[in-house]
Scaffold this active site. Sequence first.
Site, PDB file in Angstrom:
ATOM      1  NE  ARG A   1     -10.083  -2.662  -2.672  1.00 42.17           N
ATOM      2  CZ  ARG A   1      -9.610  -2.130  -1.553  1.00 42.17           C
ATOM      3  NH1 ARG A   1      -8.428  -2.473  -1.088  1.00 42.17           N
ATOM      4  NH2 ARG A   1     -10.310  -1.236  -0.885  1.00 42.17           N
TER       5      ARG A   1
ATOM      6  CG  PHE B   1      -1.932   1.020   1.310  1.00 45.48           C
ATOM      7  CD1 PHE B   1      -3.210   0.743   0.858  1.00 45.48           C
ATOM      8  CD2 PHE B   1      -1.667   2.285   1.810  1.00 45.48           C
ATOM      9  CE1 PHE B   1      -4.205   1.711   0.905  1.00 45.48           C
ATOM     10  CE2 PHE B   1      -2.661   3.261   1.855  1.00 45.48           C
ATOM     11  CZ  PHE B   1      -3.933   2.972   1.403  1.00 45.48           C
TER      12      PHE B   1
ATOM     13  CE1 TYR C   1      -9.128   2.970   6.718  1.00 45.76           C
ATOM     14  CE2 TYR C   1      -8.260   4.163   8.607  1.00 45.76           C
ATOM     15  CZ  TYR C   1      -8.108   3.702   7.311  1.00 45.76           C
ATOM     16  OH  TYR C   1      -6.963   3.955   6.614  1.00 45.76           O
ATOM     17  CE  LYS C   2      -7.965   0.038   4.844  1.00 48.17           C
ATOM     18  NZ  LYS C   2      -6.532  -0.014   4.574  1.00 48.17           N
TER      19      LYS C   2
ATOM     20  CG  ASP D   1      -0.026  -2.135   7.079  1.00 48.46           C
ATOM     21  OD1 ASP D   1      -1.154  -2.491   7.460  1.00 48.46           O
ATOM     22  OD2 ASP D   1       0.201  -1.031   6.557  1.00 48.46           O
TER      23      ASP D   1
END
Length: 398
Positions: free
Chosen positions: A373, A130, A224-225, A199
């Site tokens: 996705r 990322f 928040y995912k 991560d």
Amino acid sequence: MSEPVSEPAVEAEKLDAADALRGARDAFVLDDVVYLDGNSLGALPAVVPGRIEDVVRRQWGELRIRSWEESGWWTAPERIGDRIAPLVGAAAGQIVVGDSTSVNVFKALVAAVRMAGDGRDEILVDATTFPTDGYIAGSAARMTGCALRPVAPAEVPAALGGRTAAVLLNHVDYRTGRLYDLPALTAAVHEAGAYAVWDLCHSAGALPVGLDAHGVDLAVGCTYKYLNGGPGSPAYLYVRRELQDRFDSPLPGWNSHAEPFGMRTGYEPASGAPRGRVGTPDILSLLALEAALEVWDGVSVDAVRAKSLALTDFFLKCVAAYVPEGRVECLTPRAHEERGSQIALRCDDADDVMKRLIERGVVGDFRAPDVLRFGFTPLYVGFADVERAACVLAETLT
Ligand SMILES: *Cc1c(COP(=O)(O)O)cnc(C)c1O
């Protein structure tokens, strides 16, 4: 005459009926949209609005400054860290919540290089990471006088050596959904005498991580995912207990001082998880996250993983049944041990296709240049949702 019911639709009904996590959906605020973007922003847990109302009106509005003590604001970063701990396989006392993932990547990586010591002047970073992790690693390398070497995760073992200080890896690739072998890669990093920073943004809350069991040194992740903490909710930092005394933060704010209210000129780090703090905690976001984590009460991460794999397997099966051959290409590995909780499909005009899917109530996302996705959050996505998503996708593509 009624429409013939497809085989996948019949199977979806059976799978939903047998789903042990089915009831968890009631803990969320959802409408009839098929929400497959929980790997970007998790849905709202129903308990959050009322809690935030109380935090704002009573804790802040009435108790004001007293809430730092009386409402447990001051201790929230570690208390909530301990709530996340079992979800990532960590014993209590090793996780602090605060700041963004980007900031925590910086803290963890610089601290790892400082631990590695003299003669180790190279940082390896996942070449497919990322982007924020790569940018931060570049700056951390410049600051610490290290060279930064981007390497594909599979090449990491061969790239390790006596100069390696730290390795920054993503547990699950945000674009393809590929899951990397955290135990084996961590062991390889240790074998070389270096430190592993993981991560967990796309794995925590979706699959077992086993931080303690696999001897991970440092880890970071967002909330928040799959943890549904809300937009911009604070991230977390894990520092393995045996390393806590050697954790030398590059951002030693007053909140990480041994005696923050001593207001002393000289810095003396706190011991334990609070050493990872920086400044005043963002209480409103933190307490929204704390409420959101209640949906995990009584939920086993193994059950979540089992359902996640069943959902992604079933999605692939429905896509194969409905979508014309060759119209999409699956970028996510078929092997369970290499799959996170999302399916990435390469597709021509992916940007436009996703817009049309969203218009028809199937929400995933688009990642440049050509990836659709779809994230599968086992707590609130069901098998009928999956079947509908594949069906709408097929209609959009034909
Ligand atoms: C989502 C995500 C981030 C986000 O970082 P922020 O600082 O919260 O914006 C970082 N790393 C990975 C791997 C991610 O998936």
